[in-house]
Design an enzyme around this catalytic site. Sequence first.
Site, PDB file in Angstrom:
ATOM      1  N   TRP A  99      21.906  40.183 -13.426  1.00 48.89           N
ATOM      2  CA  TRP A  99      21.775  38.794 -13.901  1.00 48.89           C
ATOM      3  C   TRP A  99      20.494  38.607 -14.699  1.00 48.89           C
ATOM      4  O   TRP A  99      20.473  37.847 -15.678  1.00 48.89           O
ATOM      5  CB  TRP A  99      21.858  37.832 -12.721  1.00 48.89           C
ATOM      6  CG  TRP A  99      23.110  38.051 -11.931  1.00 48.89           C
ATOM      7  CD1 TRP A  99      23.223  38.528 -10.655  1.00 48.89           C
ATOM      8  CD2 TRP A  99      24.466  37.867 -12.394  1.00 48.89           C
ATOM      9  NE1 TRP A  99      24.539  38.636 -10.288  1.00 48.89           N
ATOM     10  CE2 TRP A  99      25.322  38.234 -11.329  1.00 48.89           C
ATOM     11  CE3 TRP A  99      25.024  37.421 -13.591  1.00 48.89           C
ATOM     12  CZ2 TRP A  99      26.713  38.174 -11.440  1.00 48.89           C
ATOM     13  CZ3 TRP A  99      26.404  37.359 -13.700  1.00 48.89           C
ATOM     14  CH2 TRP A  99      27.234  37.728 -12.630  1.00 48.89           C
ATOM     15  N   ASP A 166      15.621  31.923 -11.919  1.00 50.38           N
ATOM     16  CA  ASP A 166      16.997  31.819 -11.469  1.00 50.38           C
ATOM     17  C   ASP A 166      16.959  32.029  -9.957  1.00 50.38           C
ATOM     18  O   ASP A 166      16.748  33.140  -9.480  1.00 50.38           O
ATOM     19  CB  ASP A 166      17.852  32.882 -12.155  1.00 50.38           C
ATOM     20  CG  ASP A 166      19.288  32.915 -11.651  1.00 50.38           C
ATOM     21  OD1 ASP A 166      19.631  32.132 -10.741  1.00 50.38           O
ATOM     22  OD2 ASP A 166      20.073  33.741 -12.167  1.00 50.38           O
ATOM     23  N   LYS A 190      25.950  29.279  -3.254  1.00 53.49           N
ATOM     24  CA  LYS A 190      25.425  30.138  -2.204  1.00 53.49           C
ATOM     25  C   LYS A 190      24.837  29.295  -1.067  1.00 53.49           C
ATOM     26  O   LYS A 190      25.349  29.282   0.036  1.00 53.49           O
ATOM     27  CB  LYS A 190      24.332  31.063  -2.757  1.00 53.49           C
ATOM     28  CG  LYS A 190      24.800  32.408  -3.258  1.00 53.49           C
ATOM     29  CD  LYS A 190      25.479  32.383  -4.581  1.00 53.49           C
ATOM     30  CE  LYS A 190      25.657  33.803  -5.135  1.00 53.49           C
ATOM     31  NZ  LYS A 190      26.322  33.820  -6.429  1.00 53.49           N
TER      32      LYS A 190
END
Length: 355
Positions: A99, A166, A190
């Site tokens: 990511w 992030d 999450k």
Amino acid sequence: MKKYNFNAGPSMLPREVIENTAKQILDFNGSGLSLMEISHRAKDFQPVVDEAVALIKELLDIPEGYSVIFLGGGASLQFMQIPANFLIKKAAYLNTGTWAKKAMKEAKHFGEVVEVASSADDNYTFIPKDYSVPVDADYLHITTNNTIYGTEIRKDLDVNVPLIADMSSDIMSRPVDVSKYKAIYAGAQKNMAMAGVTVIIVKDDELGKAPREIPTMLDYRTHVEKGSMFNTPPVVPIYSLLETMRWLKAQGGVKAMDKLAHERAKIVYDEIDRNKLFRGTVATEDRSLMNLCFVMNDEYKDLEKPFLDFATERGMVGIKGHRSVGGFRASCYNAQTIEGVNALVQVMKEFEAQH
């Protein structure tokens, strides 16, 4: 048979969050309408947004001068939206996984990007430590938790430029010094909500400085000014986020989650280190408390599928590792219980006893 959810995302939510959201889906605030069909401009929905924002600010102790907005598109959209709004001349990126690499790729559309360090050559098995950040960088971008590889930066870095992070997979699992950041963003699926909403925390006085015309929907100022109501927001995910924030506060907030995260991880990592069948996949000091990755020791490699089948038959859901790593991954976000990790450990012990 009881199921234990170790999915990496969308992931486990507290049961009461699911039940309370389900009630509102059937009848929102006694209106006779479903939460799924009300207008986002209905008088009863604005308080949902307001309370959700207030709880995020309270739980993360966000200082004055920051706004919290709710958007769609996931963290993947933020990979582009962050540099569109904040990259002026040069941005620094720490490459710690898939990511982070994708975020860096998108930033290159908007200006110079400097990779300050990378652990790619070692299949992202550690967090780089010794690197320098250009003093003229507009920001250093970090991915605090790497869901695929199982590493985590569980502290606010001390660097000479503002941070952007992030935090999709570890936000709300520890205290954060938000004042060190220009922006923090997180796909909610999450620790915060069901999939479908992205939370962005932005420093207000850093907006509007980019040397480019930003399309209306991509300009954070649009959404700050309209309170996330410029276009139709994801109503049900925002409501589930509100319920999760209420639950989180009732549990004792992010300090309590931090303590629980360490307790859960110790139980599982201790078993990984003890059990002759398994080994961890990353540097011990960089082990994630959210995504606990492990594989079979080389001499037991042929037992990988039998163990996965064995664990699945005993109620362990979602423990198969990502294809980039293989093996197994036990994702332990805020809603995961001590009971859940103990159940996993018991399965590991039983399988070892058989082999």
